[in-house]
Design an enzyme around this catalytic site. Sequence first.
Site, PDB file in Angstrom:
ATOM      1  N   CYS A 152      -0.544  -6.312   3.108  1.00 11.57           N
ATOM      2  CA  CYS A 152      -1.065  -5.895   4.406  1.00 11.57           C
ATOM      3  C   CYS A 152      -0.527  -6.824   5.510  1.00 11.57           C
ATOM      4  O   CYS A 152       0.673  -7.019   5.637  1.00 11.57           O
ATOM      5  CB  CYS A 152      -2.589  -5.865   4.361  1.00 11.57           C
ATOM      6  SG  CYS A 152      -3.373  -5.075   5.787  1.00 11.57           S
ATOM      7  N   ASP A 307      -2.281   6.099   2.375  1.00 11.79           N
ATOM      8  CA  ASP A 307      -2.788   4.924   3.084  1.00 11.79           C
ATOM      9  C   ASP A 307      -3.068   5.304   4.538  1.00 11.79           C
ATOM     10  O   ASP A 307      -2.158   5.613   5.294  1.00 11.79           O
ATOM     11  CB  ASP A 307      -1.745   3.798   3.015  1.00 11.79           C
ATOM     12  CG  ASP A 307      -2.277   2.470   3.525  1.00 11.79           C
ATOM     13  OD1 ASP A 307      -3.238   2.471   4.301  1.00 11.79           O
ATOM     14  OD2 ASP A 307      -1.700   1.431   3.154  1.00 11.79           O
ATOM     15  N   HIS A 336      -4.701   2.589   0.703  1.00 13.56           N
ATOM     16  CA  HIS A 336      -4.442   1.184   1.018  1.00 13.56           C
ATOM     17  C   HIS A 336      -5.064   0.249  -0.019  1.00 13.56           C
ATOM     18  O   HIS A 336      -4.387  -0.638  -0.553  1.00 13.56           O
ATOM     19  CB  HIS A 336      -5.012   0.876   2.412  1.00 13.56           C
ATOM     20  CG  HIS A 336      -4.611  -0.450   2.954  1.00 13.56           C
ATOM     21  ND1 HIS A 336      -3.387  -0.656   3.554  1.00 13.56           N
ATOM     22  CD2 HIS A 336      -5.267  -1.635   3.016  1.00 13.56           C
ATOM     23  CE1 HIS A 336      -3.307  -1.920   3.965  1.00 13.56           C
ATOM     24  NE2 HIS A 336      -4.444  -2.536   3.639  1.00 13.56           N
TER      25      HIS A 336
END
Length: 459
Positions: A152, A307, A336
């Site tokens: 991320c 995601d 995600h």
Amino acid sequence: MNPFTFPLDAQRDLWERAADDAASVGAIPDGLETMAEVEVGGTPSEVVYRENKLELHRYEPLVPEEERHDVPLLFVYALINRPYILDLQPDRSVIRRMLEAGFDVYMIDWGEPSELDTSLSLHDYVDRYIDNCVDEVRERSGQESINVMGYCMGGTMSVMYAALHPEKVRNLGLMAAGLCFDGTGGILEMWGDEEFFSPGAIVDTFGNVPAEFLDVGFALMDPVHNYVTKYGNLYDNIDDEDFVENFARMEKWLNDPIDVPGTAYREFLEDVYQGNKLYRNELELNGQRVDLGDITMPVLQVIGEYDHLIPPEASKPFNEKVGSDDTEIMEFSTGHIGLSVSSSTHEHLWPDVAEWFAERSVEDTDATDAAVAEDDTPEADTPDAAVAEDVDTTAADVPDTDLQELDGIGPAYAERLTSAGVASVEALADAEAAALSADADIDEGRIRRWIEAASERTS
């Protein structure tokens, strides 16, 4: 179905089912006890380095030393939430998958910032904290460069680091990393549009950005699921201990957020999201430009097809911008968080990721084998000294030195320099920095450092 009344209808249906199902109601106390006692982050580790709030964890190996890869793997987590999402439970632990694959695994836990950390910038995190952790892993492993895997926001920062310190990164892995925001970043990019949102105003108001502020924002991206539907699923499976344990671990992580340092938050939102400066090669950290062309090591992107935080379109174009000739994308049908905790990713995705790193973590033995073979070759007869003296050696007899023998010059940079008329270390030593910078489209400061190194090499 009326979309405006759906949440209320779903909640009403939940209570009606609860009233009609005495068995499920009876199982609630046991389910609640299971949720209260659930544990996370159970893979044993030791802290091998500390700085400010940061802790660098080294995980206990799971395979014998002789079966481990020489090149270790460092996970760089985001500044948001806790990193144990990568080690949620034994059968859904990214950390354990890589340990089982024979890697020496490290992970950065940033800790929770205090008011004293409000001024910490992206430069502090990338060029100081990450760099210090990488150096610690390099020293402990005896390797000049290591594998880096960023998740991320940690992936975005890993990109910055790899561009600034390519000589220290053997292979770069990026997991759900936000890299390109030009109408491709989904709802977060829309919410963060500078026309509607001012990160500076948030930082001026709070200092560090409160965890609750971020938590509510993420939850509102899918409010029906986050506030209603998932609790209905829990009720339907309240007598399934495995389901309840999995649910509890996820809830523990989701409800355990941390504040984000104000300056780093503002820079990330303004420069990466709103300005798209990383993708455009315009980002600077402490006056040093982050040039994606400097990322010449192998690059792997691990992407979730569904995601909603970092859509695939916010990641995929990045591979076309880097200087590496070895790039790959592994896209999996999950979201995600599912990349970390889905049972199917642990069965089908992470073995492939481990294999990708393993193939590129093998020492190059070609040169060593060639040297051994040369040593084994019988010596040729030594020519007569008088004859040898009659042979004049000229500059033309000396082969040019490959550009890639200089630190920091990989295949992509070598190609640019060659196209600009500089095809060897000797030619580079005689080059004029400003002109070569313009011809090769490479930062002049970098060119100057290469010219100095080339001059030392040829003097």
